[in-house]
Design an enzyme around this catalytic site. Structure first.
Site, mmCIF file in Angstrom:
data_model
loop_
_atom_site.group_PDB
_atom_site.id
_atom_site.type_symbol
_atom_site.label_atom_id
_atom_site.label_comp_id
_atom_site.label_asym_id
_atom_site.label_seq_id
_atom_site.Cartn_x
_atom_site.Cartn_y
_atom_site.Cartn_z
ATOM 1 N N GLU A 102 0.843 -1.201 0.000
ATOM 2 C CA GLU A 102 0.000 0.000 0.000
ATOM 3 C C GLU A 102 0.875 1.248 0.000
ATOM 4 O O GLU A 102 1.988 1.223 0.542
ATOM 5 C CB GLU A 102 -0.837 0.011 1.285
ATOM 6 C CG GLU A 102 -2.208 -0.612 1.141
ATOM 7 C CD GLU A 102 -3.212 0.354 0.542
ATOM 8 O OE1 GLU A 102 -2.818 1.248 -0.226
ATOM 9 O OE2 GLU A 102 -4.402 0.196 0.841
ATOM 10 N N ASP A 106 -4.372 5.270 6.173
ATOM 11 C CA ASP A 106 -4.921 6.438 6.865
ATOM 12 C C ASP A 106 -5.897 5.925 7.934
ATOM 13 O O ASP A 106 -5.478 5.495 8.994
ATOM 14 C CB ASP A 106 -5.572 7.320 5.783
ATOM 15 C CG ASP A 106 -6.062 8.655 6.292
ATOM 16 O OD1 ASP A 106 -5.572 9.123 7.323
ATOM 17 O OD2 ASP A 106 -6.935 9.252 5.641
ATOM 18 N N LYS A 134 -0.509 6.770 8.993
ATOM 19 C CA LYS A 134 -0.958 7.872 9.859
ATOM 20 C C LYS A 134 -1.593 7.290 11.117
ATOM 21 O O LYS A 134 -2.815 7.061 11.140
ATOM 22 C CB LYS A 134 -2.000 8.726 9.121
ATOM 23 C CG LYS A 134 -1.478 9.500 7.929
ATOM 24 C CD LYS A 134 -2.615 10.309 7.305
ATOM 25 C CE LYS A 134 -2.184 11.053 6.084
ATOM 26 N NZ LYS A 134 -3.314 11.685 5.361
ATOM 27 N N VAL A 156 -0.660 14.382 2.131
ATOM 28 C CA VAL A 156 0.642 14.328 1.463
ATOM 29 C C VAL A 156 0.481 13.901 0.004
ATOM 30 O O VAL A 156 -0.501 13.254 -0.365
ATOM 31 C CB VAL A 156 1.612 13.344 2.185
ATOM 32 C CG1 VAL A 156 1.984 13.862 3.562
ATOM 33 C CG2 VAL A 156 1.024 11.940 2.270
ATOM 34 N N ARG A 168 2.029 12.494 -8.589
ATOM 35 C CA ARG A 168 2.525 11.128 -8.365
ATOM 36 C C ARG A 168 3.988 10.982 -8.759
ATOM 37 O O ARG A 168 4.694 10.115 -8.263
ATOM 38 C CB ARG A 168 1.707 10.122 -9.183
ATOM 39 C CG ARG A 168 0.247 9.992 -8.765
ATOM 40 C CD ARG A 168 -0.368 8.764 -9.432
ATOM 41 N NE ARG A 168 -1.823 8.784 -9.418
ATOM 42 C CZ ARG A 168 -2.578 8.367 -8.408
ATOM 43 N NH1 ARG A 168 -2.033 7.920 -7.311
ATOM 44 N NH2 ARG A 168 -3.890 8.407 -8.494
HETATM 45 P P1 5GP Z 1 -7.870 4.763 4.373
HETATM 46 O O1 5GP Z 1 -8.881 3.824 3.803
HETATM 47 O O2 5GP Z 1 -6.761 4.091 5.145
HETATM 48 O O3 5GP Z 1 -8.496 5.880 5.174
HETATM 49 O O4 5GP Z 1 -7.229 5.555 3.167
HETATM 50 C C1 5GP Z 1 -6.434 4.945 2.271
HETATM 51 C C2 5GP Z 1 -6.443 5.661 0.946
HETATM 52 O O5 5GP Z 1 -6.791 7.050 1.064
HETATM 53 C C3 5GP Z 1 -5.059 5.629 0.361
HETATM 54 O O6 5GP Z 1 -4.857 4.462 -0.397
HETATM 55 C C4 5GP Z 1 -5.033 6.898 -0.441
HETATM 56 O O7 5GP Z 1 -5.564 6.675 -1.711
HETATM 57 C C5 5GP Z 1 -5.932 7.853 0.295
HETATM 58 N N1 5GP Z 1 -5.190 8.760 1.199
HETATM 59 C C6 5GP Z 1 -5.211 8.770 2.539
HETATM 60 N N2 5GP Z 1 -4.415 9.750 3.029
HETATM 61 C C7 5GP Z 1 -3.875 10.360 1.953
HETATM 62 C C8 5GP Z 1 -2.936 11.445 1.805
HETATM 63 O O8 5GP Z 1 -2.440 12.080 2.750
HETATM 64 N N3 5GP Z 1 -2.597 11.774 0.524
HETATM 65 C C9 5GP Z 1 -3.102 11.140 -0.566
HETATM 66 N N4 5GP Z 1 -2.686 11.557 -1.749
HETATM 67 N N5 5GP Z 1 -3.981 10.108 -0.452
HETATM 68 C C10 5GP Z 1 -4.353 9.724 0.795
#
Ligand code: 5GP
Length: 179
Positions: A102, A106, A134, A156, A168
């Protein structure tokens, strides 16, 4: 510190490409030790993980394969509306040791979804490697197994991660500057 503008937002360099490369080598060494003698399938999650997956996989000395999958959203036929499903694979992964790659974890919701779908395919075991994590936003119970960098709860971009499709290709990780 370097700054860059993507569309309407300003970002500041947070983790340089040299530091990222060194850390990825360390992560690969740990994975090489942990899976010694085993046949491993790496599973990169598109789009964000493509650079990290490539750099990590080059350092893997195991008998290993790599495949990429994507999470696709579609309007489900059930009442919950949008459903996300892993698409893009067609191989038999039963009894494999799987390392999911991954870009960032987040809240952990995406991870949970991926793990749930892999478990239905009866893999031997699943571990998660993520470049960024995070902890402040994470709501899951089990932290990712291999973490490149723990970062604050800020947005980020770079090294595979995008802002609205852009950024990217930045070789470093940049964080949003709040103005
Ligand atoms: P989660 O499901 O863990 O909340 O989020 C995962 C997805 O959210 C990541 O694969 C990514 O696509 C997006 N994401 C979460 N935080 C960030 C960030 O700080 N920057 C970017 N560009 N994408 C993020």
């Amino acid at each position: 510190m370097k700054e860059t503008v993507i569309k309407d937002k300003k970002f500041r360099e947070m983790i340089t490409s040299d530091v990222i490369s060194a850390r990825i080598r360390e992560m690969a060494e740990k994975i090489n030790r942990d899976y010694e003698g085993k046949d491993v399938l790496f599973l990169g999650i598109l789009n964000g993980a493509f650079l990290f997956a490539a750099e990590l996989f080059k350092e893997i000395k195991l008998r290993a394969r790599i495949s990429f999958v994507k999470l696709a959203s579609y309007e489900g036929i059930n009442s919950s509306g949008s459903v996300k499903e892993l698409i893009g694979w067609n191989e038999d992964i039963s009894n494999m040791h799987v390392v999911v790659i991954e870009d960032i974890v987040d809240t952990g919701n995406t991870l949970e979804l991926i793990q749930g779908q892999l478990k239905t395919r009866k893999v031997a075991d699943i571990r998660i490697a993520t470049l960024l994590f995070k902890p402040g936003a994470y709501t899951g119970t089990q932290a990712p197994d291999y973490v490149g960098f723990e970062i604050p709860n800020d947005f980020v971009v770079g090294y595979g991660l995008d802002y609205d499709g852009y950024g990217r290709n930045l070789p470093s990780v940049y964080t949003l500057v709040n103005e």
